[in-house]
Motif scaffolding. Structure first.
Motif, PDB file in Angstrom:
ATOM      1  N   ALA A 101       0.839  -1.199   0.000  1.00 29.16           N
ATOM      2  CA  ALA A 101       0.000   0.000   0.000  1.00 29.16           C
ATOM      3  C   ALA A 101       0.872   1.246   0.000  1.00 29.16           C
ATOM      4  O   ALA A 101       0.544   2.256  -0.604  1.00 29.16           O
ATOM      5  N   LYS A 102       1.987   1.156   0.692  1.00 28.26           N
ATOM      6  CA  LYS A 102       2.884   2.290   0.844  1.00 28.26           C
ATOM      7  C   LYS A 102       3.581   2.646  -0.466  1.00 28.26           C
ATOM      8  O   LYS A 102       3.822   3.813  -0.746  1.00 28.26           O
ATOM      9  N   THR A 124      -0.492  -0.293   7.027  1.00 28.11           N
ATOM     10  CA  THR A 124      -0.107   1.116   6.994  1.00 28.11           C
ATOM     11  C   THR A 124      -0.372   1.722   5.612  1.00 28.11           C
ATOM     12  O   THR A 124      -0.373   1.025   4.604  1.00 28.11           O
ATOM     13  N   GLY A 125      -0.592   3.033   5.606  1.00 30.43           N
ATOM     14  CA  GLY A 125      -0.732   3.737   4.343  1.00 30.43           C
ATOM     15  C   GLY A 125      -2.038   3.473   3.633  1.00 30.43           C
ATOM     16  O   GLY A 125      -2.112   3.488   2.422  1.00 30.43           O
ATOM     17  N   THR A 126      -3.089   3.186   4.377  1.00 27.09           N
ATOM     18  CA  THR A 126      -4.383   2.907   3.767  1.00 27.09           C
ATOM     19  C   THR A 126      -5.417   3.879   4.315  1.00 27.09           C
ATOM     20  O   THR A 126      -5.236   4.449   5.384  1.00 27.09           O
ATOM     21  N   GLU A 163      -6.689   2.889   7.827  1.00 25.45           N
ATOM     22  CA  GLU A 163      -6.056   3.347   9.064  1.00 25.45           C
ATOM     23  C   GLU A 163      -6.765   4.597   9.597  1.00 25.45           C
ATOM     24  O   GLU A 163      -6.913   4.757  10.805  1.00 25.45           O
ATOM     25  N   VAL A 210      -1.961  -2.007  15.813  1.00 31.55           N
ATOM     26  CA  VAL A 210      -0.745  -2.763  15.514  1.00 31.55           C
ATOM     27  C   VAL A 210      -0.591  -2.670  13.997  1.00 31.55           C
ATOM     28  O   VAL A 210      -1.392  -3.234  13.260  1.00 31.55           O
ATOM     29  N   VAL A 211       0.409  -1.898  13.557  1.00 29.07           N
ATOM     30  CA  VAL A 211       0.480  -1.487  12.161  1.00 29.07           C
ATOM     31  C   VAL A 211       1.632  -2.169  11.437  1.00 29.07           C
ATOM     32  O   VAL A 211       2.755  -2.180  11.928  1.00 29.07           O
ATOM     33  N   PHE A 212       1.329  -2.753  10.279  1.00 31.73           N
ATOM     34  CA  PHE A 212       2.371  -3.391   9.480  1.00 31.73           C
ATOM     35  C   PHE A 212       2.336  -2.825   8.068  1.00 31.73           C
ATOM     36  O   PHE A 212       1.324  -2.307   7.613  1.00 31.73           O
ATOM     37  N   GLU A 213       3.462  -2.994   7.371  1.00 32.80           N
ATOM     38  CA  GLU A 213       3.529  -2.454   6.024  1.00 32.80           C
ATOM     39  C   GLU A 213       2.946  -3.428   5.013  1.00 32.80           C
ATOM     40  O   GLU A 213       2.279  -3.037   4.069  1.00 32.80           O
ATOM     41  N   GLU A 254       6.491  -6.030  20.188  1.00 29.24           N
ATOM     42  CA  GLU A 254       7.281  -5.526  19.062  1.00 29.24           C
ATOM     43  C   GLU A 254       8.561  -4.879  19.580  1.00 29.24           C
ATOM     44  O   GLU A 254       9.642  -5.070  19.022  1.00 29.24           O
ATOM     45  N   VAL A 267      10.244  -1.716  10.940  1.00 29.64           N
ATOM     46  CA  VAL A 267       9.077  -1.666  10.061  1.00 29.64           C
ATOM     47  C   VAL A 267       8.580  -3.077   9.733  1.00 29.64           C
ATOM     48  O   VAL A 267       7.392  -3.304   9.508  1.00 29.64           O
ATOM     49  N   GLY A 314       6.408  -4.270  12.868  1.00 36.09           N
ATOM     50  CA  GLY A 314       5.323  -3.433  13.368  1.00 36.09           C
ATOM     51  C   GLY A 314       5.640  -2.587  14.575  1.00 36.09           C
ATOM     52  O   GLY A 314       4.737  -2.159  15.274  1.00 36.09           O
ATOM     53  N   GLY A 321       6.318   5.809   6.715  1.00 34.39           N
ATOM     54  CA  GLY A 321       5.269   4.900   6.270  1.00 34.39           C
ATOM     55  C   GLY A 321       3.921   5.577   6.229  1.00 34.39           C
ATOM     56  O   GLY A 321       3.447   6.007   5.185  1.00 34.39           O
ATOM     57  N   THR A 322       3.318   5.691   7.410  1.00 35.89           N
ATOM     58  CA  THR A 322       1.957   6.213   7.460  1.00 35.89           C
ATOM     59  C   THR A 322       1.875   7.667   6.991  1.00 35.89           C
ATOM     60  O   THR A 322       1.053   8.001   6.137  1.00 35.89           O
ATOM     61  N   ASN A 363       2.294   8.148   3.325  1.00 40.56           N
ATOM     62  CA  ASN A 363       1.159   7.710   2.532  1.00 40.56           C
ATOM     63  C   ASN A 363      -0.044   8.604   2.667  1.00 40.56           C
ATOM     64  O   ASN A 363      -0.759   8.827   1.699  1.00 40.56           O
ATOM     65  N   GLN A 364      -0.279   9.097   3.890  1.00 36.99           N
ATOM     66  CA  GLN A 364      -1.469   9.928   4.059  1.00 36.99           C
ATOM     67  C   GLN A 364      -1.280  11.291   3.414  1.00 36.99           C
ATOM     68  O   GLN A 364      -2.249  11.905   2.977  1.00 36.99           O
TER      69      GLN A 364
END
Lengths: 340, 402
Positions: free
Chosen positions: A86-87, A153-155, A158, A175-178, B269, B346, B349, B359-360, B363-364
Motif C-alpha cells: 500500500a505504501k 499502513t498507508g491505507t 487506518e 498494531v500497524v504493518f507495512e 514488538e 518496520v 510493526g 510509512g503512514t 502515505n497519508q
C-alpha cells in the motif's frame, strides 16, 4: 568525508534529473513500444490480484489490466505485474515504474487531487469492515472498545478506523504493518483481537487463516471504499483508454455480450452492440486504438459480470454477492456511460 | 639530482611570471570549479525535482506538518492522539527510534563486553559457549533474527484472556501476547524532591571521587569511592521518598474486556526489536572487545605483576585503558549500525521513525520527497551526533604520549 559527501550530492542531483524523463511522454506510445502493459497489483489479495498455483496473476483487478492489454495488443497476456505494498503504490505510478495501478485502491479526493493521479472509474464498490474471532463473543463493532486492532499502513483503512472509534467514544490499540502478509500473520497469531480492512478483503483474508471457520466478519460497514484503477495525471489519452476499457466491460454485460457469444454478436442488429464491437463508428481510433478494441477486451477477458463471477462471485471460495456491484438495471451501482 | 636542480633553476628564472604554473593558484582554481559544478548540480537537482512535482500536479512543501494526523500510534512516549499534528507524529516516531537505539546500545555494550571477555576465559566451557554465541548470531541476517524473536516472543505467550486473570482484578505484573504489563508510578506533589535528591547524590559522588583521588595523589591512601557513592545514591533518594510521605500513586493493570488496561505496557514488538538489535550487535562488539584486549602486549601484564599490582588492578588500570584505544573506533561504527538497523522495525510493526513517518505519514500526505528527505536527514544527524560523542570520548581515553 568531503568526497563521499560531494558524490552523494551529485547522486541525488542525477537521480532527480532522471525522474524528469520517466514521467513525461505519451503512455500509450511507451506501452506499444515496449510491447506490454506494466500493471501495479497487490502483493496477493485473493479475488482481486493474487498469483494462482501456476504463478499466473488472477483477480478482478488483474482482469482490468488484461483488458487494457487486449484493447491495445489483442492479447490479454501482454501484461507484466508489479506487486506493490500500500505504501509503495502511488510512488510507483508517479515515477512511471508502472503504467496503471489496479490494486484495490480507494478513490478519495486528496488522492485524486494532490498526488498527480486520476482515478479511471470504480471496478468494485467496497466498504470497510471488521473481522474478529468467534470466541470473543462479539456481534457488533460497537463492542470493540479496548481491542488491539491489526491494520495495514498507508491505507484509508487506518484513518477510517480512527474516525470510527473516535465517533463512538471507544479506544483501541493499533498494531500497524507495512505488508498485507505481516498483518495476516499477526492477526492469525492472536496478536490482535480485530482485523480491519475492506470487507471484500476480509473475506479473502479469512480464507488464508489457519482456521477460517473460527472467524466472523462483523455486519458494520464503516466507510465508503470505491476501489478502482489509477493512472497518472496529464495523459488524457491513456486515462481514456483505461476508463473506457472498464466501461466497455460494463456495457457488454448490460447488452448481454459475453466472451462466449461475442462472435455471434458481431452480426447483431442492435446498434448499441454494433457501436460497442466496432462495427459502426470509429470510437477506437479516437483513443488511439483499433476500432475492434472492445471486441478484443470482451473476447479475451469477458464482460464485467463474467469477471466478477469468475474471481469473487458466488461460485468462488470468496462467495461475494453482487450487492452494490450489480448493474444499475439490477439495483446496483455499476453504470457505464453509453458508447456513442 | 641534476635534473631536479634544473627544474628548480627554471622556476627561479621565470619568477612569478605565470599564475598558470603556481600550484597554489591552480589548486584554488580547481577548488572553485568543483564548488561551482557541485552547486550547479544541487541547484539543478532541486529545481528539476520541484519543477517535475509541479508539472505532475503533486503537492509539495512542508505545510502538512501543521495538519491533523488522524491516525493512532501503538506506542507513544509523549502525549499523542489522532488530533495531534503530523509533526507530533514525527516526534513520536523519532523518540521511539531513539529509545530503542539507546537501550539497544546499552544492552549490546554490556552483553558484548561480557561475551568478549568470556571468549578469553581460561574456562573451556565458557570460552566455547561465547564462541558459539558470536559465530551464530553474527552470521544470521538481522532481519531474520528480528522475525524469529518476534514470532518466538509472540508464539509462546498466551492471550490476555487465557492467562486466568479475573475481569477487573488488578495484578502486580503480567506477561501476555499484548505485552509485559507492569505498574505505573504516577508522581504527586513532592515527587520532584526525589529527583533533586538524585541530582544531589550524583554531585556528592563526583565530589567524593575528586577528593579521594586528590588524597590518594598526596598520601597514597585509598578510599572506597564506588561503594560510598553507591550508598549515597541509594540512601538519599529513598530517605527523601519516605520523608516526603511517599508522593507516588501506583497504577496497576487489570483485565478489562479484551485487553489489559492501566499500568505501563512494554509491547512485544519493542521487546523483539530490542532483543534482536542487542544480541546481534553484541556479537560484533564481543569480537571488538576481544581484539582490543589481545592487542595489549603481554609484557604489559607481566610488567604490572612485576610491580606488584593485583590481577584486578592490572586489568582495570593497565589492560583496559590501553585496550579501549583499540576498542572505541570500531565500537562507534557498531553503535551507528545499531541505530540505523533499528529502521528494520518496520518489518515487525514497531512504530519507529521509518514506520510512522516514512510509512503512514508519507502515505497519508503523499509527499514522498519531503518525507524521505527529512527521514534521511534525521538518521544522518543522529549518526553524526553519536559519532561526534564517540570521537570526543575516544580523544579522552587516547593514550597521552609524553
Amino acid at each position: 568525508m568531503n568526497y563521499s559527501f560531494l558524490s552523494a550530492v551529485a547522486g541525488v542531483a542525477v537521480a532527480a534529473g532522471l525522474g524528469a524523463t520517466a514521467a513525461s511522454a505519451a503512455t500509450l506510445d511507451d506501452v506499444k513500444a515496449k510491447g506490454f502493459v506494466q500493471c501495479g497489483v497487490s502483493t496477493g489479495l485473493a479475488g482481486f490480484s493474487a498469483p494462482d498455483d501456476a504463478g499466473d496473476w488472477k483477480g478482478i483487478d488483474v482482469d482490468l489490466c488484461r483488458g487494457v492489454a487486449a484493447a491495445i495488443f489483442e492479447d490479454a497476456s501482454a501484461v507484466k505485474y508489479s506487486p506493490l505494498s500500500a505504501k509503495e503504490r502511488f510512488t510507483a505510478l508517479q515515477s512511471g515504474e508502472i503504467d496503471v495501478l489496479s490494486r484495490n485502491t480507494t478513490w478519495t479526493m486528496s488522492r485524486d487531487t494532490e498526488l498527480g493521479l486520476n482515478f479511471a472509474g470504480v471496478n468494485y464498490y467496497d466498504g470497510q469492515g471488521f473481522m474478529v474471532r468467534k470466541s470473543l463473543g462479539v456481534n457488533s463493532a460497537l463492542q470493540l472498545s479496548g481491542a488491539s486492532v491489526c491494520v495495514q499502513t498507508g491505507t484509508t483503512t487506518e484513518l477510517n478506523l480512527t474516525d470510527y472509534f473516535k465517533a463512538n467514544n471507544m479506544t483501541y490499540n493499533p498494531v500497524v504493518f507495512e505488508k498485507l502478509e505481516e498483518v495476516n500473520a499477526a492477526y492469525d497469531s492472536n496478536r490482535c483481537d480485530v482485523y480491519t480492512t475492506d470487507q471484500s478483503g476480509l473475506y479473502a483474508i479469512r480464507l488464508g487463516l489457519s482456521a477460517p471457520d473460527e472467524h466472523v466478519v462483523l455486519p458494520e460497514v464503516i466507510s465508503k471504499e470505491p476501489l478502482g484503477p489509477v493512472v497518472r495525471q496529464g495523459d488524457d489519452q491513456w486515462f481514456n483508454i483505461v476508463k473506457w476499457v472498464h466501461f466497455a466491460m460494463i456495457n457488454a454485460e448490460e447488452l448481454g455480450v459475453t466472451s462466449e457469444n461475442v462472435d455471434e454478436m458481431m452480426d447483431s442488429e442492435n446498434p448499441n452492440i454494433q457501436r460497442l464491437l466496432g462495427k459502426e463508428g470509429t470510437f477506437g481510433e479516437a483513443v488511439g486504438l483499433k476500432n475492434d478494441w472492445a471486441y478484443q477486451v470482451i473476447k479475451n477477458v469477458g464482460n464485467y459480470g463474467e469477471v466478477f463471477e469468475a474471481n469473487v462471485g458466488e461460485s468462488t471460495p470468496l462467495g461475494i454477492a453482487r450487492g452494490l456491484n450489480a448493474l444499475w438495471t439490477n439495483g446496483g451501482l455499476q453504470y457505464a456511460p453509453p458508447i456513442r | 639530482m641534476a635534473h631536479t636542480d634544473g627544474v628548480a633553476d627554471g622556476t627561479e628564472d621565470s619568477g612569478r611570471a605565470s599564475l598558470l604554473y603556481d600550484p597554489k593558484a591552480r589548486g584554488l582554481f580547481f577548488q572553485a570549479v568543483l564548488i561551482i559544478v557541485v552547486a550547479y548540480l544541487v541547484y539543478s537537482g532541486i529545481s528539476n525535482a520541484a519543477g517535475n512535482l509541479a508539472r505532475a500536479g503533486i503537492a509539495s512543501g512542508f505545510g502538512f506538518f501543521e495538519e491533523r494526523a488522524g491516525f493512532e500510534i501503538g506506542q507513544t512516549l509523549i502525549h499523542y492522539t489522532n488530533d495531534s499534528t503530523y509533526f507530533r507524529a514525527f516526534l513520536v516516531g523519532l523518540l521511539n527510534t531513539l529509545m530503542v537505539s539507546a537501550l539497544g546500545i546499552l544492552f549490546a555494550t554490556i552483553i558484548g563486553f561480557v561475551v568478549g571477555l568470556a571468549r578469553l576465559s581460561r574456562n573451556y566451557l565458557i570460552r566455547k559457549l561465547a564462541t558459539v554465541y558470536v559465530e551464530t548470531l553474527r552470521n544470521i541476517p538481522l532481519l531474520l533474527q528480528l522475525l524469529f524473536w518476534y514470532k518466538a516472543v509472540l508464539a509462546v505467550l498466551p492471550n490476555p484472556r487465557e492467562t486466568g486473570l479475573e475481569q477487573g482484578t488488578t495484578v502486580l505484573w503480567t506477561l501476555n501476547n499484548r505485552g509485559l504489563y507492569i505498574p505505573r508510578l504516577i508522581p504527586e506533589a513532592g515527587a520532584s524532591a526525589i529527583l533533586i535528591a538524585v541530582v544531589i547524590a550524583i554531585a556528592l559522588w563526583v565530589v567524593i571521587g575528586m577528593w579521594a583521588s586528590k588524597r590518594q595523589m598526596k598520601t597514597g591512601q585509598q578510599f572506597p569511592t564506588f561503594l560510598t557513592g553507591l550508598g549515597i545514591f541509594i540512601v538519599l533518594p529513598v530517605l527523601t521518598f519516605f520523608l516526603t510521605g511517599m508522593p507516588f500513586d501506583v497504577e496497576f493493570s487489570a483485565l478489562q474486556g479484551f485487553n489489559m488496561s492501566g499500568g505501563t505496557v512494554i509491547r512485544p514488538e519493542f521487546i523483539a526489536l530490542l532483543l534482536g538489535l542487542s544480541l546481534y550487535t553484541a556479537s560484533f562488539i564481543a569480537e571488538i572487545v576481544r581484539a582490543g584486549i589481545l592487542a595489549v602486549a603481554k609484557g604489559q601484564t607481566e610488567a604490572a605483576y612485576a610491580l606488584g599490582l593485583s590481577p584486578n588492578h592490572t586489568s582495570r588500570l593497565v589492560i583496559i585503558p590501553q585496550a579501549m584505544r583499540v576498542i572505541i573506533p570500531p565500537l562507534t561504527s557498531q553503535y551507528l549500525n545499531l541505530t540505523k538497523n533499528s529502521s528494520l522495525a518496520v518489518a515487525i510493526g514497531y512504530p519507529d521513525l521509518v514506520a510512522v513517518f516514512g510509512g503512514t505519514v508519507l502515505n497519508q500526505t503523499g509527499q514522498a520527497v519531503e518525507v524521505i528527505t527529512i527521514t534521511m536527514l534525521v538518521y544522518l544527524t543522529i549518526s553524526l551526533l553519536t559519532s561526534a560523542f564517540m570521537n570526543w570520548f575516544n580523544a579522552r581515553v587516547a593514550l597521552v604520549e609524553r
